[in-house]
Design a protein around this motif. Structure first.
Motif, PDB file in Angstrom:
ATOM      1  N   MET A   1       0.842  -1.201   0.000  1.00 12.04           N
ATOM      2  CA  MET A   1       0.000   0.000   0.000  1.00 12.04           C
ATOM      3  C   MET A   1       0.874   1.247   0.000  1.00 12.04           C
ATOM      4  SD  MET A   1      -1.356   2.692   1.950  1.00 12.04           S
ATOM      5  CE  MET A   1      -1.269   2.295   3.697  1.00 12.04           C
ATOM      6  N   TYR A   2       0.384   2.290  -0.706  1.00  8.67           N
ATOM      7  CA  TYR A   2       1.071   3.578  -0.662  1.00  8.67           C
ATOM      8  C   TYR A   2       0.016   4.684  -0.626  1.00  8.67           C
ATOM      9  CZ  TYR A   2       4.229   7.432  -1.591  1.00  8.67           C
ATOM     10  OH  TYR A   2       4.940   8.599  -1.486  1.00  8.67           O
ATOM     11  N   ASP A   3       0.228   5.650   0.290  1.00  5.45           N
ATOM     12  CA  ASP A   3      -0.693   6.783   0.443  1.00  5.45           C
ATOM     13  C   ASP A   3      -0.140   7.964  -0.356  1.00  5.45           C
ATOM     14  OD1 ASP A   3      -2.357   8.831   1.195  1.00  5.45           O
ATOM     15  OD2 ASP A   3      -2.215   8.437   3.353  1.00  5.45           O
ATOM     16  N   ASN A   4      -0.806   8.258  -1.473  1.00  4.46           N
ATOM     17  CA  ASN A   4      -0.372   9.362  -2.329  1.00  4.46           C
ATOM     18  C   ASN A   4      -1.366  10.521  -2.291  1.00  4.46           C
ATOM     19  OD1 ASN A   4       1.528  10.475  -4.095  1.00  4.46           O
ATOM     20  ND2 ASN A   4       0.385   9.836  -5.921  1.00  4.46           N
ATOM     21  N   ARG A   5      -2.103  10.625  -1.178  1.00  5.11           N
ATOM     22  CA  ARG A   5      -3.096  11.703  -1.077  1.00  5.11           C
ATOM     23  C   ARG A   5      -2.431  13.081  -0.970  1.00  5.11           C
ATOM     24  NH1 ARG A   5      -6.845   9.439   3.688  1.00  5.11           N
ATOM     25  NH2 ARG A   5      -4.746   8.855   4.425  1.00  5.11           N
ATOM     26  N   GLY A   6      -1.202  13.118  -0.507  1.00  6.33           N
ATOM     27  CA  GLY A   6      -0.499  14.401  -0.417  1.00  6.33           C
ATOM     28  C   GLY A   6       0.432  14.639  -1.584  1.00  6.33           C
ATOM     29  N   GLY A   7       0.464  13.746  -2.522  1.00  7.94           N
ATOM     30  CA  GLY A   7       1.372  13.868  -3.655  1.00  7.94           C
ATOM     31  C   GLY A   7       0.815  14.740  -4.770  1.00  7.94           C
ATOM     32  N   LYS A   8       1.737  15.233  -5.605  1.00  3.94           N
ATOM     33  CA  LYS A   8       1.337  16.066  -6.739  1.00  3.94           C
ATOM     34  C   LYS A   8       1.571  15.362  -8.076  1.00  3.94           C
ATOM     35  CE  LYS A   8       2.226  20.424  -4.324  1.00  3.94           C
ATOM     36  NZ  LYS A   8       2.978  21.717  -4.352  1.00  3.94           N
ATOM     37  N   ALA A   9       2.155  14.186  -8.006  1.00  8.29           N
ATOM     38  CA  ALA A   9       2.409  13.397  -9.215  1.00  8.29           C
ATOM     39  C   ALA A   9       2.095  11.930  -8.920  1.00  8.29           C
ATOM     40  CB  ALA A   9       3.861  13.555  -9.657  1.00  8.29           C
ATOM     41  N   ALA A  10       1.926  11.185  -9.984  1.00  6.05           N
ATOM     42  CA  ALA A  10       1.636   9.755  -9.822  1.00  6.05           C
ATOM     43  C   ALA A  10       2.816   9.052  -9.149  1.00  6.05           C
ATOM     44  CB  ALA A  10       1.344   9.121 -11.173  1.00  6.05           C
ATOM     45  N   HIS A  11       2.505   8.083  -8.333  1.00  6.23           N
ATOM     46  CA  HIS A  11       3.544   7.308  -7.646  1.00  6.23           C
ATOM     47  C   HIS A  11       3.454   5.850  -8.106  1.00  6.23           C
ATOM     48  CE1 HIS A  11       6.348   6.249  -4.418  1.00  6.23           C
ATOM     49  NE2 HIS A  11       5.605   5.153  -4.260  1.00  6.23           N
ATOM     50  N   GLN A  12       4.605   5.248  -8.344  1.00  8.76           N
ATOM     51  CA  GLN A  12       4.642   3.869  -8.833  1.00  8.76           C
ATOM     52  C   GLN A  12       4.972   2.892  -7.702  1.00  8.76           C
ATOM     53  OE1 GLN A  12       7.554   3.943 -11.998  1.00  8.76           O
ATOM     54  NE2 GLN A  12       6.023   4.559 -13.527  1.00  8.76           N
ATOM     55  N   ILE A  13       4.238   1.811  -7.672  1.00  9.87           N
ATOM     56  CA  ILE A  13       4.555   0.737  -6.728  1.00  9.87           C
ATOM     57  C   ILE A  13       4.635  -0.580  -7.493  1.00  9.87           C
ATOM     58  CG2 ILE A  13       3.436   1.899  -4.786  1.00  9.87           C
ATOM     59  CD1 ILE A  13       1.154  -0.161  -5.010  1.00  9.87           C
TER      60      ILE A  13
ATOM     61  N   ILE B   1       5.160 -22.300  -0.990  1.00  7.26           N
ATOM     62  CA  ILE B   1       5.652 -21.260  -0.084  1.00  7.26           C
ATOM     63  C   ILE B   1       6.142 -20.079  -0.911  1.00  7.26           C
ATOM     64  CG2 ILE B   1       7.353 -20.680   1.683  1.00  7.26           C
ATOM     65  CD1 ILE B   1       7.330 -23.635   2.505  1.00  7.26           C
ATOM     66  N   ILE B   2       5.704 -18.875  -0.504  1.00 10.46           N
ATOM     67  CA  ILE B   2       6.181 -17.639  -1.123  1.00 10.46           C
ATOM     68  C   ILE B   2       7.122 -16.971  -0.132  1.00 10.46           C
ATOM     69  CG2 ILE B   2       5.552 -15.391  -2.059  1.00 10.46           C
ATOM     70  CD1 ILE B   2       2.998 -18.162  -1.988  1.00 10.46           C
ATOM     71  N   GLY B   3       8.376 -16.818  -0.516  1.00  5.08           N
ATOM     72  CA  GLY B   3       9.394 -16.305   0.395  1.00  5.08           C
ATOM     73  C   GLY B   3       9.318 -14.800   0.591  1.00  5.08           C
ATOM     74  N   ALA B   4       9.682 -14.350   1.789  1.00  2.00           N
ATOM     75  CA  ALA B   4       9.731 -12.908   2.076  1.00  2.00           C
ATOM     76  C   ALA B   4      10.734 -12.231   1.160  1.00  2.00           C
ATOM     77  CB  ALA B   4      10.115 -12.684   3.535  1.00  2.00           C
ATOM     78  N   GLY B   5      10.378 -11.031   0.687  1.00  2.00           N
ATOM     79  CA  GLY B   5      11.264 -10.287  -0.192  1.00  2.00           C
ATOM     80  C   GLY B   5      11.129 -10.616  -1.662  1.00  2.00           C
ATOM     81  N   THR B   6      10.246 -11.551  -1.993  1.00  2.00           N
ATOM     82  CA  THR B   6       9.997 -11.859  -3.408  1.00  2.00           C
ATOM     83  C   THR B   6       9.427 -10.626  -4.110  1.00  2.00           C
ATOM     84  OG1 THR B   6       9.585 -14.199  -2.898  1.00  2.00           O
ATOM     85  CG2 THR B   6       8.735 -13.371  -5.000  1.00  2.00           C
ATOM     86  N   LYS B   7       9.966 -10.294  -5.283  1.00  2.00           N
ATOM     87  CA  LYS B   7       9.552  -9.074  -5.988  1.00  2.00           C
ATOM     88  C   LYS B   7       9.161  -9.389  -7.425  1.00  2.00           C
ATOM     89  CE  LYS B   7      12.842  -6.169  -3.393  1.00  2.00           C
ATOM     90  NZ  LYS B   7      13.999  -5.231  -3.529  1.00  2.00           N
ATOM     91  N   LYS B   8       8.373  -8.476  -7.987  1.00  2.00           N
ATOM     92  CA  LYS B   8       8.028  -8.536  -9.408  1.00  2.00           C
ATOM     93  C   LYS B   8       8.102  -7.111  -9.952  1.00  2.00           C
ATOM     94  CE  LYS B   8       6.848 -11.601 -12.518  1.00  2.00           C
ATOM     95  NZ  LYS B   8       7.692 -12.770 -12.825  1.00  2.00           N
ATOM     96  N   ASP B   9       8.636  -6.939 -11.170  1.00  2.00           N
ATOM     97  CA  ASP B   9       8.911  -5.601 -11.710  1.00  2.00           C
ATOM     98  C   ASP B   9       7.687  -4.888 -12.263  1.00  2.00           C
ATOM     99  OD1 ASP B   9      11.584  -5.872 -11.084  1.00  2.00           O
ATOM    100  OD2 ASP B   9      12.112  -6.728 -13.043  1.00  2.00           O
ATOM    101  N   GLN B  10       6.572  -5.591 -12.404  1.00  2.00           N
ATOM    102  CA  GLN B  10       5.369  -4.956 -12.939  1.00  2.00           C
ATOM    103  C   GLN B  10       5.005  -3.715 -12.120  1.00  2.00           C
ATOM    104  OE1 GLN B  10       3.630  -5.951 -15.583  1.00  2.00           O
ATOM    105  NE2 GLN B  10       1.806  -4.680 -15.414  1.00  2.00           N
ATOM    106  N   VAL B  11       4.791  -2.578 -12.804  1.00  2.00           N
ATOM    107  CA  VAL B  11       4.556  -1.290 -12.139  1.00  2.00           C
ATOM    108  C   VAL B  11       3.077  -0.932 -12.147  1.00  2.00           C
ATOM    109  CG1 VAL B  11       4.970   1.192 -12.295  1.00  2.00           C
ATOM    110  CG2 VAL B  11       6.868  -0.403 -12.613  1.00  2.00           C
ATOM    111  N   TYR B  12       2.603  -0.390 -11.012  1.00  2.00           N
ATOM    112  CA  TYR B  12       1.219   0.073 -10.873  1.00  2.00           C
ATOM    113  C   TYR B  12       1.258   1.542 -10.441  1.00  2.00           C
ATOM    114  CZ  TYR B  12       0.266  -4.938 -10.856  1.00  2.00           C
ATOM    115  OH  TYR B  12       0.210  -6.275 -11.184  1.00  2.00           O
ATOM    116  N   ASN B  13       0.505   2.402 -11.123  1.00  2.00           N
ATOM    117  CA  ASN B  13       0.525   3.836 -10.884  1.00  2.00           C
ATOM    118  C   ASN B  13      -0.606   4.273  -9.956  1.00  2.00           C
ATOM    119  OD1 ASN B  13       2.753   4.680 -12.651  1.00  2.00           O
ATOM    120  ND2 ASN B  13       1.435   3.918 -14.299  1.00  2.00           N
ATOM    121  N   ILE B  14      -0.240   5.104  -8.959  1.00  2.00           N
ATOM    122  CA  ILE B  14      -1.220   5.667  -8.025  1.00  2.00           C
ATOM    123  C   ILE B  14      -1.313   7.173  -8.286  1.00  2.00           C
ATOM    124  CG2 ILE B  14      -1.870   5.950  -5.610  1.00  2.00           C
ATOM    125  CD1 ILE B  14       0.070   3.606  -4.991  1.00  2.00           C
TER     126      ILE B  14
END
Length: 277
Positions: A139-151, A196-209
């Protein structure tokens, strides 16, 4: 003249039968291809589901349950049974069985009780639940942001996802093996009763907020729901002279279901909101 006419008719008949056989064979192959296409389309992985085999920080062991090939003797015995036999453990026991032919076995009789076994599993329904169990939230809170944020997806904690049978049943492990084999054949997916899904597993797919929004990226473990019927029976090895056969007595059936996770796959759901969820 008569002999030539007879020969011509025989050739014509052979040609006609050959064409009919070819047409029937072609129709059967077309029908099999259509059935295979329908099955593969039914279990086609959606775009929201991603393979994390390479990225997973926990290396899951490959689930390998190949169909156990019966020996010649085991196949001969299986063919004598009136009830289909698919249980890998029972087939393994039959493979280890040795019966010598005796030239003076006339009048010899023996009945050997081999125990009660789940003999085969008949699948009636196979379906996929791509959001079987939630495993992560980014989760990312971008309510105070002025530009899109990627997660992007990052597994916060190690997660164990377990499947299992939906009801108690005798010889549960044997039943699970038969259901797993059937489900793997029908779906062509990497299935396992635990992944089992290990902690720290990442995927590069980007989602814009967008600004003034909160973004939630949910991760789910997908699974296959398998339903069908298991047939049980008491197995007897019967020897009469040099003849041997399997006799199945007290045959019973029981309905059963199972949830089987899809190994090393994560289904993603992205939600943007003005308020906390």
């Amino acid at each position: 003249m008569k002999a030539a006419l007879t020969g011509l008719l025989s050739c014509l008949l052979l040609f006609t039968n050959g064409m009919i056989s070819y047409a029937e064979e072609k129709a059967e192959k077309t029908e099999e291809k259509a059935e295979t296409s329908e099955v593969s389309e039914k279990f086609k992985v959606p775009n929201s589901v991603m393979n994390i085999t390479k990225e997973n920080t926990y290396p899951n062991p490959t689930q390998d349950l190949p169909y156990l090939q019966p020996s010649d003797l085991a196949q001969q015995l299986i063919d004598t049974s009136e009830v289909p036999i698919e249980n890998p453990d029972l087939i393994r026991m039959l493979n280890e069985t040795t019966i010598s032919d005796a030239p003076l076995a006339f009048g010899y009789r023996a009945t050997i009780y081999m125990g009660q076994w789940p003999l085969h599993y008949e699948s009636s329904e196979t379906s996929a639940n791509w959001e079987y169990q939630k495993i992560n939230t980014n989760m990312y809170d971008n309510r105070g942001g002025k530009a899109a944020h990627q997660i992007h997806y990052q597994q916060e904690a190690e997660k164990h996802v377990k499947g299992g049978l939906t009801a108690k049943i005798e010889s549960a492990e044997d039943v699970k093996k038969m259901m797993l084999l059937k489900a793997m054949q029908k779906t062509n997916l990497p299935l396992s009763f635990q992944t089992i899904i290990g902690a720290g597993t990442k995927k590069d797919q980007v989602y814009n907020i967008a600004p003034k929004r909160l973004g939630y990226l949910y991760g789910y473990a997908p699974a296959i729901n398998e339903k069908g019927k298991v047939t049980f029976g008491e197995v007897y090895l019967v020897l009469k002279g040099n003849k041997r056969s399997l006799v199945i007595k007290n045959v019973t059936s029981q309905g059963i279901g199972a949830w089987i996770p899809i190994q090393d796959h994560v289904s993603f759901g992205f939600v943007v909101s003005e308020r906390p969820r």
